[in-house]
Design a protein around this motif. Structure first.
Motif, mmCIF file in Angstrom:
data_model
loop_
_atom_site.group_PDB
_atom_site.id
_atom_site.type_symbol
_atom_site.label_atom_id
_atom_site.label_comp_id
_atom_site.label_asym_id
_atom_site.label_seq_id
_atom_site.Cartn_x
_atom_site.Cartn_y
_atom_site.Cartn_z
ATOM 1 N N ILE A 129 40.588 45.966 36.093
ATOM 2 C CA ILE A 129 39.988 45.953 37.434
ATOM 3 C C ILE A 129 40.206 44.578 38.085
ATOM 4 O O ILE A 129 40.548 44.478 39.262
ATOM 5 C CB ILE A 129 38.480 46.318 37.363
ATOM 6 N N LEU A 130 40.059 43.523 37.306
ATOM 7 C CA LEU A 130 40.300 42.174 37.843
ATOM 8 C C LEU A 130 41.752 42.045 38.325
ATOM 9 O O LEU A 130 42.013 41.483 39.392
ATOM 10 C CB LEU A 130 40.030 41.107 36.777
ATOM 11 N N ARG A 131 42.681 42.590 37.535
ATOM 12 C CA ARG A 131 44.108 42.511 37.912
ATOM 13 C C ARG A 131 44.346 43.289 39.204
ATOM 14 O O ARG A 131 45.052 42.832 40.114
ATOM 15 C CB ARG A 131 44.987 43.056 36.785
ATOM 16 N N GLU A 132 43.710 44.456 39.257
ATOM 17 C CA GLU A 132 43.828 45.325 40.446
ATOM 18 C C GLU A 132 43.277 44.613 41.697
ATOM 19 O O GLU A 132 43.816 44.760 42.794
ATOM 20 C CB GLU A 132 42.956 46.538 40.142
ATOM 21 N N LEU A 133 42.220 43.820 41.526
ATOM 22 C CA LEU A 133 41.595 43.132 42.657
ATOM 23 C C LEU A 133 42.341 41.855 43.058
ATOM 24 O O LEU A 133 41.925 41.142 43.961
ATOM 25 C CB LEU A 133 40.135 42.785 42.339
ATOM 26 N N GLY A 134 43.426 41.570 42.354
ATOM 27 C CA GLY A 134 44.250 40.428 42.758
ATOM 28 C C GLY A 134 43.941 39.120 42.046
ATOM 29 O O GLY A 134 44.438 38.058 42.448
ATOM 30 N N PHE A 135 43.115 39.174 41.006
ATOM 31 C CA PHE A 135 42.892 37.945 40.242
ATOM 32 C C PHE A 135 44.181 37.557 39.520
ATOM 33 O O PHE A 135 44.983 38.421 39.144
ATOM 34 C CB PHE A 135 41.765 38.142 39.213
ATOM 35 N N GLU A 136 44.360 36.253 39.337
ATOM 36 C CA GLU A 136 45.568 35.762 38.650
ATOM 37 C C GLU A 136 45.301 35.424 37.192
ATOM 38 O O GLU A 136 46.220 35.323 36.392
ATOM 39 C CB GLU A 136 46.112 34.532 39.379
#
Ligand code: ZN
Length: 281
Positions: A129-136
């Motif tokens: 979910i973090l990756r999906e939300l654009g976190f690096e």
């Protein structure tokens, strides 16, 4: 090979600690003076680092966040309300994270790109979910079996770019430092251990850790440096928790200087997580 040290801080107040029930805490009392004490220590050595900040504190801390940014530190998210992600449904975790991201955007005009879960409580679904939300990047991984609150993240498909940095596409996972001793993984990276272990023990474990040539990822909290020693904790707080909360707080500043000096002697380069990503790509 360069050895990096990230001396990160998880910016939350004492009542966010998992062992207190936040609703029973008198939230007019604060340990946030510990944030200033830490910023001063970092200034003394010209160290830049990463601050993971609880979203619900952003409005209150917005002027402080400006100062932290101006000093060249990195600002990241430590959840919105400091609830353990594994206790939230995937949907609620996503909402909590979006709320956190928006707080930084609205109050401080900051885009947060890094995340650390309260209590290292994260799994692969939530990481995705973090990756999906654009976190690096994320830094919620720790190999420590004795702590029952910590989560486990399956990142077996990540590339092990280094001993404690993992990568998938453009996303990085940074693992908090532990050291193997008597067939157990002991953390050498947390403020709590720095406070509670006598310095000779920490130093011994660190010397063992340095032999692995790994990067050193450390985390500490404002309450550990706070000089507000008279926090009235909820009445039903048990003795063990009171000890855990207060033990070693008066000596931690001194130990922090020793830790920084020891890392310097061992040629660690003090950086933010974002700087590591820039250097690696
Ligand atoms: Zn936390």
């Amino acid at each position: 090979m360069k050895k990096y040290a990230v001396l990160s801080m998880d910016v939350e107040d004492w009542y966010h600690l998992d062992y207190f029930n936040k609703d029973e805490c008198n939230q007019n009392q604060s340990t946030m003076d510990g944030l200033d004490i830490y910023l001063d220590i970092l200034d003394q050595y010209d160290i830049k680092t990463t601050f993971f900040i609880v979203g619900e504190l952003v409005e209150k801390l917005k002027d402080k966040i400006e100062i932290i940014k101006r000093k060249g530190h990195e600002i990241c998210l430590h959840s919105y309300a400091h609830k353990r992600p594994l206790q939230l449904s995937l949907e609620d975790f996503k909402k909590d994270t979006i709320l956190g991201v928006e707080s930084f955007k609205n109050f401080t005009n900051t885009d947060v790109k890094g995340y650390r879960a309260p209590c290292f409580s994260l799994d692969r679904d939530r990481l995705d979910i973090l990756r999906e939300l654009g976190f690096e990047f994320d830094s919620s991984k720790i190999k420590f079996d004795a702590h029952d609150l910590y989560g486990r993240i399956n990142i077996s498909d990540f590339q092990d770019t280094d001993t404690n940095i993992y990568k998938k596409a453009n996303f990085y996972e940074f693992e908090a430092s532990t050291v193997e001793f008597l067939n157990k993984n002991l953390p050498v990276s947390g403020g709590g251990y720095l406070r509670i272990f006598p310095w000779f023990l920490t130093k011994g474990l660190l010397k063992r850790f340095f032999k692995t040539n790994k990067h050193y990822f450390f985390y500490i909290h404002p309450f550990e440096f706070s000089e507000n020693y008279n926090i009235k904790v909820p009445e039903n707080t048990n003795f063990k928790t009171k000890i855990r909360f207060n033990m070693g707080r008066k000596s931690v500043e001194n130990k922090m200087h020793k830790l920084i000096k020891l890392l310097k002697q061992n040629n660690y380069e003090f950086v933010t997580f974002n700087q590591i990503i820039k250097n690696e790509t």
